[in-house]
Design a protein around this motif. Sequence first.
Motif, PDB file in Angstrom:
ATOM      1  N   THR A  60       0.854  -1.179   0.134  1.00  0.00           N
ATOM      2  CA  THR A  60      -0.272  -0.018  -0.491  1.00  0.00           C
ATOM      3  C   THR A  60       0.718   1.212   0.440  1.00  0.00           C
ATOM      4  O   THR A  60       1.907   1.465   0.517  1.00  0.00           O
ATOM      5  CB  THR A  60      -0.913   0.106   1.002  1.00  0.00           C
ATOM      6  OG1 THR A  60      -1.469  -1.032   1.675  1.00  0.00           O
ATOM      7  CG2 THR A  60      -2.146   1.431   1.217  1.00  0.00           C
ATOM      8  N   LEU A  61       0.543   1.911  -0.882  1.00  0.00           N
ATOM      9  CA  LEU A  61       0.963   3.195  -0.635  1.00  0.00           C
ATOM     10  C   LEU A  61       0.646   4.119  -0.054  1.00  0.00           C
ATOM     11  O   LEU A  61      -0.459   4.684  -0.500  1.00  0.00           O
ATOM     12  CB  LEU A  61       1.677   4.236  -2.894  1.00  0.00           C
ATOM     13  CG  LEU A  61       1.971   3.065  -3.872  1.00  0.00           C
ATOM     14  CD1 LEU A  61       1.758   3.379  -4.470  1.00  0.00           C
ATOM     15  CD2 LEU A  61       3.361   2.819  -3.342  1.00  0.00           C
ATOM     16  N   ILE A  62       1.859   5.378   0.497  1.00  0.00           N
ATOM     17  CA  ILE A  62       0.719   6.102   1.170  1.00  0.00           C
ATOM     18  C   ILE A  62       1.474   7.627   0.849  1.00  0.00           C
ATOM     19  O   ILE A  62       2.513   7.901   0.968  1.00  0.00           O
ATOM     20  CB  ILE A  62       1.816   6.018   2.802  1.00  0.00           C
ATOM     21  CG1 ILE A  62       1.310   4.596   3.258  1.00  0.00           C
ATOM     22  CG2 ILE A  62       1.384   7.279   3.629  1.00  0.00           C
ATOM     23  CD1 ILE A  62       2.145   4.640   5.367  1.00  0.00           C
ATOM     24  N   LYS A  63      -0.078   8.363   0.394  1.00  0.00           N
ATOM     25  CA  LYS A  63       0.632   9.945  -0.042  1.00  0.00           C
ATOM     26  C   LYS A  63       0.498  10.386   0.815  1.00  0.00           C
ATOM     27  O   LYS A  63      -1.057  10.392   1.271  1.00  0.00           O
ATOM     28  CB  LYS A  63      -0.225  10.018  -1.767  1.00  0.00           C
ATOM     29  CG  LYS A  63       0.569   8.808  -2.366  1.00  0.00           C
ATOM     30  CD  LYS A  63       0.008   8.350  -3.647  1.00  0.00           C
ATOM     31  CE  LYS A  63       0.100   7.048  -4.574  1.00  0.00           C
ATOM     32  NZ  LYS A  63      -0.565   6.961  -5.962  1.00  0.00           N
ATOM     33  N   ALA A  64       0.856  12.056   0.898  1.00  0.00           N
ATOM     34  CA  ALA A  64       0.675  12.836   2.220  1.00  0.00           C
ATOM     35  C   ALA A  64       1.037  13.999   1.620  1.00  0.00           C
ATOM     36  O   ALA A  64       2.155  13.999   0.911  1.00  0.00           O
ATOM     37  CB  ALA A  64       1.664  12.462   3.105  1.00  0.00           C
ATOM     38  N   LYS A  88       5.511   1.986   1.545  1.00  0.00           N
ATOM     39  CA  LYS A  88       6.663   3.679   0.470  1.00  0.00           C
ATOM     40  C   LYS A  88       5.692   4.743   1.066  1.00  0.00           C
ATOM     41  O   LYS A  88       4.690   4.875   0.873  1.00  0.00           O
ATOM     42  CB  LYS A  88       6.653   3.174  -0.407  1.00  0.00           C
ATOM     43  CG  LYS A  88       8.203   2.606  -0.742  1.00  0.00           C
ATOM     44  CD  LYS A  88       8.418   2.549  -2.214  1.00  0.00           C
ATOM     45  CE  LYS A  88       8.730   0.992  -2.604  1.00  0.00           C
ATOM     46  NZ  LYS A  88       9.925   1.318  -3.979  1.00  0.00           N
ATOM     47  N   ILE A  89       6.036   6.289   1.601  1.00  0.00           N
ATOM     48  CA  ILE A  89       5.752   7.333   1.975  1.00  0.00           C
ATOM     49  C   ILE A  89       6.180   8.171   0.482  1.00  0.00           C
ATOM     50  O   ILE A  89       7.098   8.597   0.287  1.00  0.00           O
ATOM     51  CB  ILE A  89       5.982   7.799   2.432  1.00  0.00           C
ATOM     52  CG1 ILE A  89       5.102   7.193   4.150  1.00  0.00           C
ATOM     53  CG2 ILE A  89       5.448   9.185   3.227  1.00  0.00           C
ATOM     54  CD1 ILE A  89       5.736   7.281   5.400  1.00  0.00           C
ATOM     55  N   SER A  90       5.526   8.759  -0.736  1.00  0.00           N
ATOM     56  CA  SER A  90       5.598   9.839  -0.937  1.00  0.00           C
ATOM     57  C   SER A  90       4.111  11.217  -1.132  1.00  0.00           C
ATOM     58  O   SER A  90       3.656  10.872  -0.521  1.00  0.00           O
ATOM     59  CB  SER A  90       5.013   9.196  -2.525  1.00  0.00           C
ATOM     60  OG  SER A  90       3.691   8.352  -2.515  1.00  0.00           O
ATOM     61  N   LYS A  91       4.762  12.011  -2.074  1.00  0.00           N
ATOM     62  CA  LYS A  91       3.527  13.019  -1.720  1.00  0.00           C
ATOM     63  C   LYS A  91       2.542  13.098  -2.204  1.00  0.00           C
ATOM     64  O   LYS A  91       2.639  12.793  -3.323  1.00  0.00           O
ATOM     65  CB  LYS A  91       4.995  14.054  -2.564  1.00  0.00           C
ATOM     66  CG  LYS A  91       4.225  15.611  -2.325  1.00  0.00           C
ATOM     67  CD  LYS A  91       5.026  17.626  -2.108  1.00  0.00           C
ATOM     68  CE  LYS A  91       4.403  18.623  -2.409  1.00  0.00           C
ATOM     69  NZ  LYS A  91       3.651  18.698  -1.124  1.00  0.00           N
ATOM     70  N   PHE A  92       1.561  13.715  -2.173  1.00  0.00           N
ATOM     71  CA  PHE A  92       0.334  13.603  -3.156  1.00  0.00           C
ATOM     72  C   PHE A  92       0.234  14.378  -3.342  1.00  0.00           C
ATOM     73  O   PHE A  92       0.387  15.470  -3.530  1.00  0.00           O
ATOM     74  CB  PHE A  92      -0.474  13.863  -1.399  1.00  0.00           C
ATOM     75  CG  PHE A  92      -2.412  13.682  -2.102  1.00  0.00           C
ATOM     76  CD1 PHE A  92      -2.579  12.845  -2.871  1.00  0.00           C
ATOM     77  CD2 PHE A  92      -2.879  15.481  -1.778  1.00  0.00           C
ATOM     78  CE1 PHE A  92      -4.173  13.229  -3.692  1.00  0.00           C
ATOM     79  CE2 PHE A  92      -4.109  14.928  -2.183  1.00  0.00           C
ATOM     80  CZ  PHE A  92      -5.000  13.867  -3.100  1.00  0.00           C
ATOM     81  N   ASN A  93      -0.655  14.806  -4.502  1.00  0.00           N
ATOM     82  CA  ASN A  93      -0.382  15.342  -5.547  1.00  0.00           C
ATOM     83  C   ASN A  93      -1.668  16.149  -5.329  1.00  0.00           C
ATOM     84  O   ASN A  93      -2.204  15.692  -5.515  1.00  0.00           O
ATOM     85  CB  ASN A  93      -0.736  14.984  -7.177  1.00  0.00           C
ATOM     86  CG  ASN A  93      -0.409  15.679  -8.233  1.00  0.00           C
ATOM     87  OD1 ASN A  93      -1.027  17.324  -7.758  1.00  0.00           O
ATOM     88  ND2 ASN A  93      -0.563  15.808 -10.046  1.00  0.00           N
ATOM     89  N   SER A  94      -1.702  17.291  -4.816  1.00  0.00           N
ATOM     90  CA  SER A  94      -3.004  17.809  -4.505  1.00  0.00           C
ATOM     91  C   SER A  94      -4.570  18.293  -5.217  1.00  0.00           C
ATOM     92  O   SER A  94      -5.053  18.393  -5.287  1.00  0.00           O
ATOM     93  CB  SER A  94      -2.905  19.016  -3.592  1.00  0.00           C
ATOM     94  OG  SER A  94      -1.722  20.184  -4.112  1.00  0.00           O
ATOM     95  N   ILE A 105      -4.194   7.960   1.027  1.00  0.00           N
ATOM     96  CA  ILE A 105      -4.229   9.228   1.381  1.00  0.00           C
ATOM     97  C   ILE A 105      -4.481  10.042   2.514  1.00  0.00           C
ATOM     98  O   ILE A 105      -5.187  10.020   2.997  1.00  0.00           O
ATOM     99  CB  ILE A 105      -5.119   9.633   0.262  1.00  0.00           C
ATOM    100  CG1 ILE A 105      -5.891   9.319  -0.486  1.00  0.00           C
ATOM    101  CG2 ILE A 105      -4.847  11.400  -0.334  1.00  0.00           C
ATOM    102  CD1 ILE A 105      -3.760   8.361  -1.534  1.00  0.00           C
ATOM    103  N   LEU A 106      -3.405  11.072   2.917  1.00  0.00           N
ATOM    104  CA  LEU A 106      -3.717  11.882   4.093  1.00  0.00           C
ATOM    105  C   LEU A 106      -3.401  12.909   3.230  1.00  0.00           C
ATOM    106  O   LEU A 106      -2.224  13.967   3.127  1.00  0.00           O
ATOM    107  CB  LEU A 106      -2.066  11.123   4.602  1.00  0.00           C
ATOM    108  CG  LEU A 106      -1.980   9.804   4.865  1.00  0.00           C
ATOM    109  CD1 LEU A 106      -1.059   9.788   6.160  1.00  0.00           C
ATOM    110  CD2 LEU A 106      -2.966   9.226   6.028  1.00  0.00           C
ATOM    111  N   THR A 107      -4.303  13.712   3.405  1.00  0.00           N
ATOM    112  CA  THR A 107      -3.880  15.061   2.780  1.00  0.00           C
ATOM    113  C   THR A 107      -5.291  16.181   3.706  1.00  0.00           C
ATOM    114  O   THR A 107      -6.509  15.610   4.443  1.00  0.00           O
ATOM    115  CB  THR A 107      -5.100  15.474   1.566  1.00  0.00           C
ATOM    116  OG1 THR A 107      -5.138  16.307   1.260  1.00  0.00           O
ATOM    117  CG2 THR A 107      -6.340  14.676   1.657  1.00  0.00           C
ATOM    118  N   ALA A 108      -4.881  17.354   3.655  1.00  0.00           N
ATOM    119  CA  ALA A 108      -5.622  18.262   4.702  1.00  0.00           C
ATOM    120  C   ALA A 108      -6.693  19.180   3.748  1.00  0.00           C
ATOM    121  O   ALA A 108      -7.271  19.553   3.620  1.00  0.00           O
ATOM    122  CB  ALA A 108      -4.765  20.063   5.125  1.00  0.00           C
TER     123      ALA A 108
END
Length: 775
Positions: A60-64, A88-94, A105-108
Motif C-alpha cells: 500500500t502506497l502512502i501519499k501525504a 513507501k511514503i510519497s508526496k500527494f498531488n493535491s 491518502i493523507l491530506t488537508a
Amino acid sequence: MNLKTLTLPKCLAIAALLFAAFQTGKASAQTTTDNPHMGIIPAPASVTKNTGSYTFSQLTLIKADNPKDKAVLWLKDYLQSNRHLNNKISKFNSKLKPAKSAGLILTAKGADKLPKEGYKLTITNHNITIVGKDAGLFYGIQTLLQLFPVETSGSYKLPCAVIEDSPRFGYRGMMLDVSRHFFSIAEVKKVIELIASYKLNTFHWHLVDGQGWRIEIKKYPKLTQVGAFRQQTMFGSNRDWPDSLSYGGFYTQDQIKEVVKFAADRYINVIPEIEMPAHSEAALRAYPELKCDTVAGQPPPRDINNLYCPTEQTFTFLEDVLTEVMALFPSKYIHIGGDEAGKEPWKQSAFCQALMKEKGLKDEKELQSYFIQRIEKFINSKGRSIIGWDEILEGGLAPNATVMSWQGEEGGINAARQHHNVIMTPQTTGNYFDHYQSGSPQEPVSFGRYATLQETYNYDPVSKQLTPDEQKYVIGTQGNLWTEYVPTVAKLQYQIFPRVFALSEVAWSQPKNKDYTNFSEVRLAKHFAKLDAMNYNYRVPTALTTIDTMVVGPHFVYTLTSVVPGAKIYYTLNGRDPLDTDLQYDSPLTFAIPQNEKRELRTRVITPSGRRSIATRTLMYNKAPLPAGSYTANKQGIKYKLAKNTFTSPDQLSYVAFTDSATVAKIDAEPLKKDNPNFGVVYDGYLNILADGTYNFTLASYAASQLFIDGVQLTESEYALPLAKGFHQIRIKYIYNAPPPATGRYRPRVAPLKVYVTAPGTFEKKELNAADLYN
C-alpha cells in the motif's frame, strides 16, 4: 492535590434485586452483534458502513501532502515497529482528487470545512483517504489503526466505511502524579503513547508535592539533591517501602525536554504542576528558610513544614523556579496547585499577620488569594496562564485563572458563573483513578471510595446547573492518577485501564453517541486484546456485573460471559474463590434451592494471558417472607438509648448501662457528636414495609454499625430479607469515637450512621425514610 477524606461505605451491588423480584435469577452480559461504532473508542460522531473491504499491506502506497508531517512520520514508525510494514511514503498531488488515487491518502484538502481537531476517514475498495489537518490528521490515523486486527500479519482487511468525527471538548486530559511514586521516562512515555491513541490531548504532569521534587532546577540544586528523596513510603496504613532505604528520583532538564517533544509529536500538550503554597514539604526540606517564622518557646504549628511563607525571598525563589519551568514547557498553562493549604503557620506568623494588615487582607484565605494572584501576575507577564485546583476560589479568584474542579462540581460551577474557564475533574464522579474499582476487599489497596467503570463513563462534565452561556466555560475534563498507593507500573496500568477508555469517550464523544452497554460489552473486547498484545496490565471485568449480592427465591439460572477475547470462566459452589483448577463454565447454570436453604456461586474470569478478575459471590437463599408484627401504636419516630464511653465494637452495647434516652424523628447520630466525643447509641422501633418483597439493606460502616430486622442481623455478606407488608422491628447499634486532629494531607473522618434500603424490583439505593419509622 488529592484529598484523602472522602470515604464511602463498601457498596454492595444491587443489580440482582431484579432476580429476587421475579424469584428467578439470570445474570449475563447482554452481548450484541450490533456494533454501530465499529469497535472504535472513543465513539465517533458519525459512522456510515458500506459493503466491501480494502486490503492494507506493505504494497500500500502512502501519499501525504507533507511526507515530513509529524503525524505521517509517527504512522511510518508505528507500521514498522508494530506491524512489520515498511510502506513507501510519497508526496500527494493535491491537483488530484483523493478518490482517484490508490493507496492511503493523507491530506488537508477539505479540512477547512471540518471542526477543529476533526477528520474524515473514507475506506473504499480502491483506497483509504484521511482528510484532516494537524491533530485532526493524527486522530484520523488513530481511528484507522483501531480498525486493524490485533494480530499481526502481512495484510489486513479493513471494512469499507465513512467516518466523520471531531471532539466535544478542546481539553481532554490525564494527570499522572510522579511525586508520591517516581516513574521513569520510559514509563511516562508509555502512558503518553497510550492516551494519545485514544485522542486525549493533555498530559498533566504532577512533578512537585510534599513527598518528592521531581524536576531539576539548576538555580536551586538542593531541590533534587534533598527534595527528590525520602526515607520510607507510607500512606494511611499502607507501607510499601522499607524504612532503611532511601526512595526517590528526578528528571533532568534534558529528560523533561525529551518527554515534551515525545508528547508534542503525538499532539499531547504537557502541563507541569508546581505546587504552592502548600504540599511543599520537599522544597522546604531543601530550603527551610522559606518556612514561616515561629513563636519562641511554643511548638511549631501544624503544617509548618508544608506551607511557604509569603516573603519576598519565597516569591523570588518561586519566580526563579517558574522561569526555568517555563523554559522547558511551551504549554500555555502552568499548574500552580493552590489546594489544601492549612493556614495555621500563617495564623501564628508575625510576618504574615503584619503583611495582612499592610495589604488590607481580612483573613488567611485572602492572604492565599494574594499569594496566587501575585504568582499569576508573574506567569501572565511571561505570556502564560495559570491553572489551579478549586481552592484558588477562596479569598477571591485570580483574574485570568482556569479552575480545575476536583472536590466536586461546585468549584467548577462557581468559576463558570464568574466566567472563568473550568476543567471538570471531580473526585466524586469517577475521575479519580486512584480510587478502588469496586467495593470488593479483593481489589488491590487503593484510596477511599470506589469508582466503577460505569460511573466514569456516565459522567457529564457540563452541569445542568449552568445556563447555556455559562456552560461554554467548561472547556474539558480530566482523569487523575494519584500514586500514594501505586508503587509499580503494573498497578499504574491496573488503575487506569479500562477507566481511561471511558474517560476518552466522555471527553471526545457527544452524549448522544455514548452507549455504556455497547462500550462495555462489545467495543472493549478488542481493546483488551490490544492491551494483552502489548503486555499491559488491566483490571479484568468480572463474569457477573454484581460482585457481591444476595438473592432470595427457589430457582435461579445464571449465564456467565466475559468481554475479554479467549477468556475462560471458572466457578465454585463450596464457598471458596475459584482457581483455574476448579469447574470451568461452558453452559448456563441452574439452581433449585430447597426451602430455608442457601447456595453460593462464586465466579472468576481468567484471560489467555493469565490475568484474573476478582471473584464474584452470589448467595442464593430460599426463605419465606418474615411475617409482619402486631404493632398498632402508630406513633412516628424512633427511640434511642445513649452510653457515653469509648467502644471498639457495637457488640459491646449489649452489656452497658445507658445514661440517656429520647425519641427522635429519624436515625441521625450527628447531633449526638456535638457534646459526646465518644459514645454508643442503640435505636429501637418499627419499620413500616409498604409491600411484600425482598429488601436489601446496607450500612455506611459495618465496623461501626449493626442492623437488626425482626431480630435478624443484616451483615455485609447477608443483607437481603424477604419481608411481608406491615410493621417489622428494627434495631440499630452505632459507636463513635472522635478522630485525632488532621495532619498534613489526611483529614480523618469517621463513617456516619447511615442505613440504606433498596426496595423490591428497583436498583436505587435510598436512605431509610424517616416517615416509615415508628415507636
